[in-house]
Design a protein around this motif. Structure first.
Motif, short mmCIF file in Angstrom:
data_model
loop_
_atom_site.label_atom_id
_atom_site.label_comp_id
_atom_site.label_asym_id
_atom_site.label_seq_id
_atom_site.Cartn_x
_atom_site.Cartn_y
_atom_site.Cartn_z
N ALA A 98 0.85 -1.19 0.00
CA ALA A 98 0.00 0.00 0.00
C ALA A 98 0.89 1.24 0.00
N GLY A 99 0.60 2.14 -0.92
CA GLY A 99 1.45 3.31 -1.08
C GLY A 99 1.14 4.43 -0.09
N SER A 100 2.05 5.39 -0.05
CA SER A 100 1.89 6.54 0.83
C SER A 100 0.98 7.60 0.23
N GLY A 101 0.67 7.45 -1.05
CA GLY A 101 -0.24 8.38 -1.72
C GLY A 101 -1.16 7.65 -2.67
N SER A 102 -1.77 8.37 -3.58
CA SER A 102 -2.78 7.78 -4.45
C SER A 102 -2.23 7.26 -5.78
N TRP A 103 -0.94 7.53 -6.06
CA TRP A 103 -0.36 7.18 -7.35
C TRP A 103 0.27 5.78 -7.30
N PRO A 104 0.31 5.07 -8.44
CA PRO A 104 0.94 3.74 -8.49
C PRO A 104 2.46 3.84 -8.66
N TYR A 105 3.14 4.37 -7.67
CA TYR A 105 4.59 4.55 -7.73
C TYR A 105 5.29 3.24 -8.07
N THR A 106 6.41 3.36 -8.75
CA THR A 106 7.20 2.17 -9.07
C THR A 106 8.34 1.95 -8.09
N ASN A 107 8.59 2.94 -7.25
CA ASN A 107 9.70 2.87 -6.30
C ASN A 107 9.25 2.21 -5.00
N LEU A 108 9.97 1.21 -4.60
CA LEU A 108 9.64 0.45 -3.38
C LEU A 108 9.52 1.36 -2.16
N SER A 109 10.33 2.41 -2.12
CA SER A 109 10.37 3.29 -0.94
C SER A 109 9.08 4.09 -0.75
N GLN A 110 8.22 4.12 -1.77
CA GLN A 110 6.97 4.87 -1.68
C GLN A 110 5.84 4.04 -1.04
N TYR A 111 6.16 2.84 -0.63
CA TYR A 111 5.15 1.95 -0.05
C TYR A 111 5.45 1.70 1.42
N ASN A 112 4.48 1.96 2.27
CA ASN A 112 4.75 1.86 3.71
C ASN A 112 4.01 0.74 4.41
N TYR A 113 3.20 -0.01 3.68
CA TYR A 113 2.58 -1.19 4.27
C TYR A 113 2.75 -2.36 3.30
N TRP A 114 3.09 -3.52 3.88
CA TRP A 114 3.40 -4.70 3.07
C TRP A 114 2.69 -5.93 3.62
N GLY A 115 2.31 -6.83 2.72
CA GLY A 115 1.79 -8.12 3.14
C GLY A 115 2.92 -9.08 3.44
N GLN A 116 2.56 -10.29 3.82
CA GLN A 116 3.55 -11.29 4.21
C GLN A 116 4.09 -12.07 3.01
N GLY A 117 3.44 -11.93 1.88
CA GLY A 117 3.90 -12.59 0.65
C GLY A 117 3.21 -13.91 0.40
N THR A 118 3.10 -14.26 -0.87
CA THR A 118 2.55 -15.54 -1.28
C THR A 118 3.45 -16.12 -2.37
#
Length: 124
Positions: A98-118
């Motif tokens: 989930a990103g920090s804003g409304s845009w679909p950023y491509t940079n990993l650093s713009q995302y502040n919430y992550w799932g556990q992975g599948t």
């Protein structure tokens, strides 16, 4: 507490399809850009696809263009990744973010919430 829970991974033969889902809770989902990343063993985490808060903009990595489709249902707080024509090189752990804003950023650093992975494994 924010949670992103992925599901839908598994083992599939090359050429097959899988649909990943990511359900979000305790998050202002409809106002955030969402994305899928993946990480193969020994490699860095890489961007796969992203979608803006309103679904008006979508980005894809060159390696998945034409094969993967990202979508979202804001009423269900869920983002999806439809993966078709899978290749062995698509094998990785797939993460929802989930990103920090409304845009679909491509940079990993713009995302502040992550799932556990599948895990997605594509056999040749």
């Amino acid at each position: 507490q924010v949670q992103l829970i992925e599901s839908g991974g598994g083992l599939v033969q090359a050429g097959g399809s899988l649909r990943l889902s990511c359900a979000a809770s305790a998050l202002s989902f409809s106002g955030r850009g969402m994305a899928w990343f993946r990480q193969a063993p020994g490699k860095e985490r890489e961007y796969v696809a992203g979608i803006s808060a309103s679904s008006g903009s979508r980005n894809y990595a060159d390696s998945v263009k034409g094969r993967f489709t990202i979508s979202r249902d804001n009423a269900k707080n869920t983002v999806y990744l439809q993966m078709n024509s899978l290749k062995p090189e698509d094998t990785a752990v797939y993460y929802c973010a989930a990103g920090s804003g409304s845009w679909p950023y491509t940079n990993l650093s713009q995302y502040n919430y992550w799932g556990q992975g599948t895990q997605v494994t594509v056999s040749s």
